[in-house]
Design an enzyme around this catalytic site. Sequence first.
Site, PDB file in Angstrom:
ATOM      1  CD  GLU A  96      -1.753  -3.399   9.487  1.00 48.30           C
ATOM      2  OE1 GLU A  96      -1.563  -2.326   9.049  1.00 48.30           O
ATOM      3  OE2 GLU A  96      -2.535  -3.987   8.889  1.00 48.30           O
TER       4      GLU A  96
ATOM      5  CG  HIS B 139       0.169  -3.800   5.550  1.00 48.75           C
ATOM      6  ND1 HIS B 139      -0.697  -3.582   4.523  1.00 48.75           N
ATOM      7  CD2 HIS B 139       0.609  -4.850   5.168  1.00 48.75           C
ATOM      8  CE1 HIS B 139      -0.682  -4.423   3.691  1.00 48.75           C
ATOM      9  NE2 HIS B 139       0.034  -5.332   3.898  1.00 48.75           N
TER      10      HIS B 139
ATOM     11  CG  HIS C  76      -1.882  -1.266   1.359  1.00 51.67           C
ATOM     12  ND1 HIS C  76      -2.417  -1.826   2.418  1.00 51.67           N
ATOM     13  CD2 HIS C  76      -2.509  -1.612   0.077  1.00 51.67           C
ATOM     14  CE1 HIS C  76      -3.267  -2.717   1.890  1.00 51.67           C
ATOM     15  NE2 HIS C  76      -3.375  -2.420   0.651  1.00 51.67           N
TER      16      HIS C  76
HETATM   17 ZN   LIG Z   1      -1.785  -2.010   4.388  1.00 48.21          ZN
END
Ligand SMILES: [Zn+2]
Length: 1140
Positions: A990, A905, A808
């Site tokens: 994350e 992420h 991302h």
């Molecule tokens: Zn992500």
Amino acid sequence: MAEQETSGLQVLLSTLQSSSDRETILNILQVLTELLSVGTDRRIHYMISKGGSEALLQTLVDSARTASPDYNILLPLLRLLVKVGQRDKKFGQKALELEALDVTLILARKNLSHKQTLIHCLWVLQVFASRVTIAAMLGINGAMELLFKVITPYSRKHTRIIRAAMEVLAVLLKSKSNSRRAVNRGYLNGLLRLHQDWQSHDTSNDFIQLRRSLLLCLKHITNIQSGRDAFLGAQGMEILFATTQNYLGNQSMDPIISIVIQILRKCYPKCSLPLATASSYYFFSVPGDISSGPPCTINEDDFEEDAEEEEDKDSDSEETKEEDDDLETDLKKLTSKPLVHWTEEELNQYEAMCLELSYNFQELESKSGEEMSSEEDLGIHQCTYFCHIPIQTSSKRHCQERDRRPQELETSGINSQDPPLKQIKIMNSTGNLSYEETPGKLGSCLSSNNQEEDYSRREAPNTHASFIEPPWGAEMYSCPNKNAFLSSSIMIDETSETVSKFLERHPMDIPFHNPYIYIAKAEGTKSVPGFKVLAFPDVWGHHSPPFAQSLLERKCGIQRAKIVEDVQRFIQPDKVIGRVVFSLDEPWFLECTDASECLRFFSGFESGNLRKAIQVRQFEYDLLINADVNCAQHQQWFYFKVSGMKAAMPYRFNVINCEKVNSQFNYGMQPTMYSVKEALQGRPHWVRVGYDICYYKNNYRQNSAAAGAPGKCHYTLTFSITFPHNEDVCYLAYHYPYTYTALMAHLDLLEKSVNHKKIYFHHQVLCKTLGGNPCPLVTITAMPKSNSSDHVQQLRQRPYHVIVARVHPGESNSSWVMKGTLEFLISRDPIAELLRENFIFKIIPMLNPDGVINGNHRCSLRGEDLNRQWLSPSAQHQPTIYHTKGLLHYLNNIGRTPVVFCDFHGHSQKKNVFFYGCSIKETLWQAGCPVDPSIVSEDVGYRTLPKILDKVAPAFAISSCSFLVEKSRASTARVVVWREIGVLRSYTMESSYCGCNQGPYKDLQLGTRELEEMGATFCLGLFLLQLKSLTCSSEFMAKASALLDSREDIQHQLQRSSSGSSIDVELDDEPPCMEEIDYSTDCSSDQETDVYELDQQIQEMTLAEARGDGEEKNGVDNRSLSSPEFYVSKHLTNKYRTSP
Ligand SMILES: [Zn+2]
């Protein structure tokens, strides 16, 4: 409850229903009143369960329908009905069935002049109407006309009655059919007039409750479109806006102001964004894609429905299932392993990506041992320059230390005064160490074993595609119109020269960064817009500031203040400048602007994505960011340049086309800024800046014509900045930028810095992206000790770890974590050495280079979220995913399934760093499925690594981890690698964009230093995981133990009691926001009246009667007299409370 009491109650109730004897009824009512006036709600609920509501309602109907009702019975009966009814969810329905609704209405009509009875009837009606369907029924039967008669015209007599009537009316208007009726009958105008009357007469604010109820009526009417239209037509915005002007900043008026703000926001006319198209300004023609339309799908949840047409429904009748809905419950699916789509032949192409398994290392000497230790002899073995495993128990202390020694690097064994590349040189050269001092000429001392290249002296070829925008040049300040927009005017050939000049004047020392290499690498970076300019911070480099930054404390009422400013634009349009000062769509606007009057914006560089800037007021700008390429959504990431500012002036920026429904910007997060002047003064830092930050839903809706998706909502991120210097050039970003070019330059520097005799560092191309950019694949392990077959064989036996990041593009934090991982893995830290000797690391540091380059937030150039493509990626459309998965299948196929797979992420809604993993048992258990231990057996090894990280990584919080397999995540890397490749320890890691709410970094925002540290500590976690694993060799064990014994810092952390956090404790994402972000619907959290407020009113009334002061002798709500603070504390719901 005792048995006798039980039967006693039932006897009482049945007697009440059957008896027609006045004395008996009165007695029973009195007994019931006394019974319910003590004890807890349990008594009342018990009574309800025994048919108490029906008995009372039946008694009401019977008593009221007699020719001359006995009010001595009716009044206590009505009071009991209120008390019981408030706690009986089906009360309205029961009343309807027993015809008590009509009876009560008739009773009220009959007693319009008999205030005592009337107020009792109003209370009961309010209880009936708490269900929307019943409210609609009452509306049909004329309840609103009755109430309207009571409240208008303005009068200060009988205020208690008026208040009660307004409260009933407010409840009735929750029904949309009632609201429609009210609009049709012109009640809205009447209510507005009434508001003005109360507003002007109640100067000492004695009737806040009453006025609040009146506003609630308006609030509910304006839930429907015709209500909003009528409101606007009646100058409602202007009338209510005046109210805010009088009271803003007066905390005791909160109950009123909060409703006013809600109405103003709701009625603010919706308009489409001031953009030519909703879709991205950039379009990429995908090779092989026939359809020109972007495949991007729009989530239906994103649309605001105006449920105008809908029937009135009771909110609790459609109890929505929780997110558990999404959990995978099919055991077969959870345990099945889908077929591999790759043929043997296709898989074999990945052999080339695992050269370490076939290479014979002939260039190595056959002797093992002594010659290898030349550097150790030079005494720099202990150098841990590259790694910073978190040291010490409290990083807070560490932060303070950083405060004291601002510019000092954390090194041991290397003089931090040395230029960094000299340090690199020391590290990498094995035989021919060079200590020559070359300050200011960074490039010239950079040489690798096989490549003698001097970047600083290299001639820039005429075909040079990239150049630095020279924003720091004095000439640029004096003639701003020649700004960098016109790229042709930039001194193409002087790029490197300019940098050299600046470096001479402003030497800098950023580890693993080199401007010349950055410039050189930028040539190869292909963007859709064909960016020709490099952003200064990317070239010059960022060094983590010497201080950690706290979470920003949110000021009370800041959102309210901002919204009032927004509403002012509507009320006083003449005060709005409304000048477009930057626009990709209409670049000519720039020419018309008097540059001295406004800021200048620019974003035509890698990862930049500002699309338009509009000056709203002298020091306020609306900003619109570009949607992801080939897409009409995902605006969240931003990165742009701003210049021409005045120092010490507060500038307000509003990013008005954000899309997420909530943001950490409401919970202490700040955007980041890089000042060129600061950088040239020796502070090349991205820092968190901004105050008065909040994030809320605005009045912009997606342009329906453009997107085919009308009504999609947008959110405003607003922040204010006071710039440090006059006429500076500053860069603002959502989060610390990290470009694709930065990665390529970094890999280059890493490769040059390693000792290739000891470290096997292989940088190759996984594949090309759609945009034609190479996606790097890095292999790191230790070189074999010699080329003897034993040593080479040992290398080939090493298990694999696979780490990927940045699928991302907006999650730049994941790149900083990856940077920390890479630097640690090639470092001289003995733990890193041991890891290299025992594992092979396959790293794909950027899975979505195109997205990063083009300033996307979420997607690839096809407008797809690549982390939803893992189930069946195609080589043509999702090459990076396809080949990463292919490589994993290859490893699996040759019996080398990775021990750990981790995908880095960034997380925008939560704090801390945490894992998502996969567990069958936890998933089934959470979904409420029976878990039969004989069928479902599961290795709980997936928990070990997060448990370790919880102890050793300050930012990591196991309490935030989740190991559920959700259907909506079935196509993510984590789930596919777990299910298809069979990697037990398959994780998403994350990292919060914001900061931490636990551990040593509690209440701090995460900076790049903390993120890099997390990347390094992740490796420490892998090391400790191996130590705990069953397959741990005795050799590893011995070495590791010795190593750990010497590392008190790690020892200490391992012993650290795990801060009370246990995996069973699930933290909420965030507590409810202090101020509501959304306002379009009446959400359930929006508590308007305290549940049992009527109890209170009855009690007060009874007290007043007992005191004999009758009704409002002095015309004042006696409640507000006795305790003026009462309203404030009682009616401030949590949302409006200031933070403690
Ligand atoms: Zn992500």
